[in-house]
Scaffold this active site. Structure first.
Site, PDB file in Angstrom:
ATOM      1  N   SER A 148      34.020  39.611  33.177  1.00 39.80           N
ATOM      2  CA  SER A 148      33.881  38.671  32.063  1.00 39.80           C
ATOM      3  C   SER A 148      33.930  37.266  32.634  1.00 39.80           C
ATOM      4  O   SER A 148      34.629  37.009  33.631  1.00 39.80           O
ATOM      5  CB  SER A 148      35.044  38.854  31.078  1.00 39.80           C
ATOM      6  N   TYR A 162      44.030  39.554  29.314  1.00 38.01           N
ATOM      7  CA  TYR A 162      42.678  40.112  29.456  1.00 38.01           C
ATOM      8  C   TYR A 162      41.940  39.418  30.612  1.00 38.01           C
ATOM      9  O   TYR A 162      41.359  40.078  31.488  1.00 38.01           O
ATOM     10  CB  TYR A 162      41.924  39.923  28.136  1.00 38.01           C
TER      11      TYR A 162
END
Ligand code: NAP
Length: 253
Positions: A148, A162
């Site tokens: 990501s 995350y």
């Protein structure tokens, strides 16, 4: 025993929805047989299976939590039985949780996020090496880890846990790629930016992509299919001399 006349087999974790489902459907169109994992949404997984089969390819959907080594063992046993080969692994399954300040993140939440996003891909890689590597008589293969842009940006005030788990996945990508480069396995990483999927709802903000899109240089969010195309390009022969690299699919952010 494997048969070189068979279609190549791609395994996509978290292939029932979002980026994984788009990758599964596009892979079938490109001639792959497709295995996917999911954890909860069986009907979405079966819809992907139906679409892969409608494209003339074989499909398998297995409920296998990326944080559960026993379920992963069972999945690979099913792949060995059903297909007898694996050519591409896409470590796509990932989770985030409610947008929160750092001091409010619970221990259980952090453990779950790291187990699914960072440790799970390592467990999958161990199985892939034993089947792909020339060291074990395999024909080689390709692995794509789905990270990501948050690994670069850190996701402050939203989900630093995350983002940190994706940082771990990226460091793993580098080590894994270098460890198996001479054994016929290429390992690369795709970094999606803001993509229209259900994931943002699990952070508590289904409309997040539209809220932030003015901060994206291209002034729009991405579609799952735009990430799928990057994944499959890295997976295939067109990327034959590329390993250990990171491809941002972010509209410039
Ligand atoms: P999504 O729409 O929420 O879909 C997640 C998929 O992963 C579903 O198929 C889900 O299965 C599966 N999954 C969730 N937890 C799992 C587990 N423990 N074990 C196995 N499968 C599991 O997510 P997405 O947006 O497509 O994200 C895919 C990947 O891209 C993730 O790694 C994510 O971090 C990354 N990414 C996404 C964005 C974005 O903007 N969407 C941005 C950057 C990176 P069920 O259907 O059974 O729940």
């Amino acid at each position: 025993m494997t048969d070189d006349s068979q279609a190549p087999l791609i395994l996509i974790t978290g292939g029932s929805r979002g980026i994984g489902a788009a990758t599964a459907r596009l892979a079938a169109a490109q001639g792959y047989d497709v295995a996917i994992t999911y954890v909860s949404d069986e009907s979405a997984a079966l819809a992907v299976v139906a679409d892969v089969e409608a494209a003339g390819r074989r499909a398998l959907a297995v409920r296998a939590d990326s944080a559960d080594p026993g379920q992963i063992d069972g999945l690979f046993a099913a792949i060995d039985r059903e297909f007898g080969r694996i050519d591409v692994l896409v470590n796509n399954a990932g989770v985030l949780a409610q947008q929160s300040r750092l001091e409010d993140l619970s221990f259980d939440r952090m453990q779950r996020i790291f187990a699914v996003n960072a440790i799970g891909p390592i467990l999958f890689a161990q199985h892939a090496i034993r089947r792909m590597s020339h060291r074990y008589g395999g024909r080689g293969g390709s692995v794509i880890n789905v990270s990501s842009a948050s690994a670069r940006l850190g996701s402050p005030n939203e989900y630093v846990d995350y983002a940190a788990s994706k940082g771990a996945l990226e460091t793993f990508t580098t080590g894994f790629a270098r460890e198996v480069a001479a054994e016929g396995i290429r390992v690369n990483c795709v970094r999606p930016g803001h993509i229209y999927t259900d994931m943002h709802a699990s952070g508590g903000e289904p409309g997040r992509v539209d809220r932030v899109k003015e901060s994206i240089p291209m002034k729009r969010g991405g579609q799952p299919d735009e990430v799928a195309r990057a994944i499959l390009w890295l997976a295939g022969a067109e990327a034959s001399f590329i390993t250990g690299t990171f491809l941002d699919v972010t509209g410039g952010k």
